[in-house]
Enzyme design. Structure first.
Site, PDB file in Angstrom:
ATOM      1  N   ASP A  12       3.005  -1.272   8.925  1.00 41.12           N
ATOM      2  CA  ASP A  12       1.887  -0.982   9.831  1.00 41.12           C
ATOM      3  C   ASP A  12       1.824   0.484  10.289  1.00 41.12           C
ATOM      4  O   ASP A  12       2.692   0.954  11.018  1.00 41.12           O
ATOM      5  CB  ASP A  12       1.966  -1.858  11.087  1.00 41.12           C
ATOM      6  N   GLU A  43      -3.455  -2.146  10.050  1.00 38.58           N
ATOM      7  CA  GLU A  43      -4.093  -2.870  11.163  1.00 38.58           C
ATOM      8  C   GLU A  43      -4.001  -2.131  12.506  1.00 38.58           C
ATOM      9  O   GLU A  43      -4.732  -2.463  13.432  1.00 38.58           O
ATOM     10  CB  GLU A  43      -3.493  -4.278  11.309  1.00 38.58           C
ATOM     11  N   ASN A  44      -3.102  -1.132  12.599  1.00 38.27           N
ATOM     12  CA  ASN A  44      -2.972  -0.371  13.845  1.00 38.27           C
ATOM     13  C   ASN A  44      -3.339   1.098  13.659  1.00 38.27           C
ATOM     14  O   ASN A  44      -2.978   1.945  14.475  1.00 38.27           O
ATOM     15  CB  ASN A  44      -1.527  -0.435  14.373  1.00 38.27           C
ATOM     16  N   HIS A  72      -5.133  -7.511  14.206  1.00 36.19           N
ATOM     17  CA  HIS A  72      -6.020  -6.511  14.821  1.00 36.19           C
ATOM     18  C   HIS A  72      -7.151  -6.083  13.892  1.00 36.19           C
ATOM     19  O   HIS A  72      -7.821  -5.074  14.142  1.00 36.19           O
ATOM     20  CB  HIS A  72      -5.204  -5.291  15.261  1.00 36.19           C
ATOM     21  N   HIS A 179       3.926  -6.996  10.947  1.00 33.04           N
ATOM     22  CA  HIS A 179       3.447  -7.368  12.283  1.00 33.04           C
ATOM     23  C   HIS A 179       4.432  -7.079  13.417  1.00 33.04           C
ATOM     24  O   HIS A 179       4.015  -6.663  14.484  1.00 33.04           O
ATOM     25  CB  HIS A 179       3.015  -8.841  12.369  1.00 33.04           C
TER      26      HIS A 179
HETATM   27 FE   LIG Z   1       0.885  -4.190  13.582  1.00 40.50          FE
HETATM   28 FE   LIG Z   2      -0.131  -7.463  13.915  1.00 43.76          FE
END
Ligand SMILES: [Fe+2]
Ligand SMILES: [Fe+2]
Length: 263
Positions: A12, A43-44, A72, A179
């Site tokens: 991520d 996702e971030n 997200h 995650h």
């Molecule tokens: Fe994440």
């Molecule tokens: Fe996540």
């Protein structure tokens, strides 16, 4: 198909610092490891939550082959149409069919076809369908349309990730967890030939609390009061794994974590 394909999977990306870290370190990683494919969880990527079309375009321009997402995925509204029209950005496949985007794609390099599948866990995270049955359906759909398959399992519970690794052992090239933003020390090739790691970690500020300014996270946990979270800029690291594919389809030869400080 030769036996020399390899996949760089990057955990991520957190915020602008995560993006800058990847862009700064990618040329040297390419030089040293020459990955055939680069897959990044984004996702971030936008200020710590979600991703925008501009950021996705920037990652693709830097040579990223596929972007995966997670819980997200929909934080930024402007990404919805982009998810619909762009093949190589994925949201978890086991979301509701009504949610924008799609969860798998196939990319090709030097005659080798890599399928990438994004799945999200069902324990502690809300996903429309069960990940375990979803992947069966997807593998059936892929059929013999891919030489290798990489699954990004975006999940909270380590047990759920370990279970999916076993479930897919011998059926896909790699199952990589994302995650939690914290890398686990269990990268290995399972007996059936599937490369596995419970969590790759994140690419961003190791000096925060999974990406958040540490003082703010501590204040929130200490006081139980509402605290504004900002993305930390402290101690950037790139966290990734390098999967070396076997000559045999959908099997791996090796998986090696890459944990690299930037600056
Ligand atoms: Fe994440
Ligand atoms: Fe996540």
């Amino acid at each position: 198909m030769d036996g020399t394909s390899s996949i760089l999977f990057v955990g991520d990306l957190v915020g602008g610092l995560g993006r800058r870290t990847l862009l700064a370190l990618l040329p040297a990683i390419r030089e040293q490891h020459a990955p055939s494919f680069v897959v990044v969880n984004g996702e971030n990527a936008a200020g710590g939550l979600g991703i925008t079309p501009k950021i996705a375009d920037e990652l693709f321009a830097a040579g990223v082959d596929v972007i995966t997402l997670g819980n997200h995925a929909y934080h930024r509204r402007e990404i919805f149409p982009y998810l619909q029209r762009t093949d190589r950005i994925l949201r978890p496949a086991n979301f509701l069919a009504s949610q924008p985007g799609h969860g798998s794609c196939v990319v090709e390099r030097d005659g080798v076809r890599l399928a990438v599948v994004n799945l999200q866990g069902n324990v502690f995270l809300r996903s429309g369908r069960v990940a375990f049955s979803e992947i069966d359906t997807i593998l059936e759909q892929i059929g013999d349309g891919a030489d290798h398959v990489l699954v990004d399992f975006h999940a909270e519970a380590t047990s759920e990730k370990v279970a999916l690794g076993w479930y897919l052992d011998g059926r896909v090239t790699a199952v990589v967890g994302t995650h939690t933003h914290v890398p686990t020390n269990d990268a290995r090739v399972l007996p059936g030939g599937t490369a596995y790691i419970t969590d790759v970690g994140m690419t961003g500020p190791r000096g925060g609390v999974i990406g958040v300014v540490k003082e703010q996270a501590i204040e929130s946990l200490r006081t139980h009061m509402s605290v504004r979270f900002e993305t930390s800029e402290d101690d950037p690291w790139l966290m990734a794994v390098l999967v070396r594919c076997a000559a045999r389809p959908r099997r791996a030869e090796a998986i090696e974590p890459l944990l690299l400080p930037w600056r």
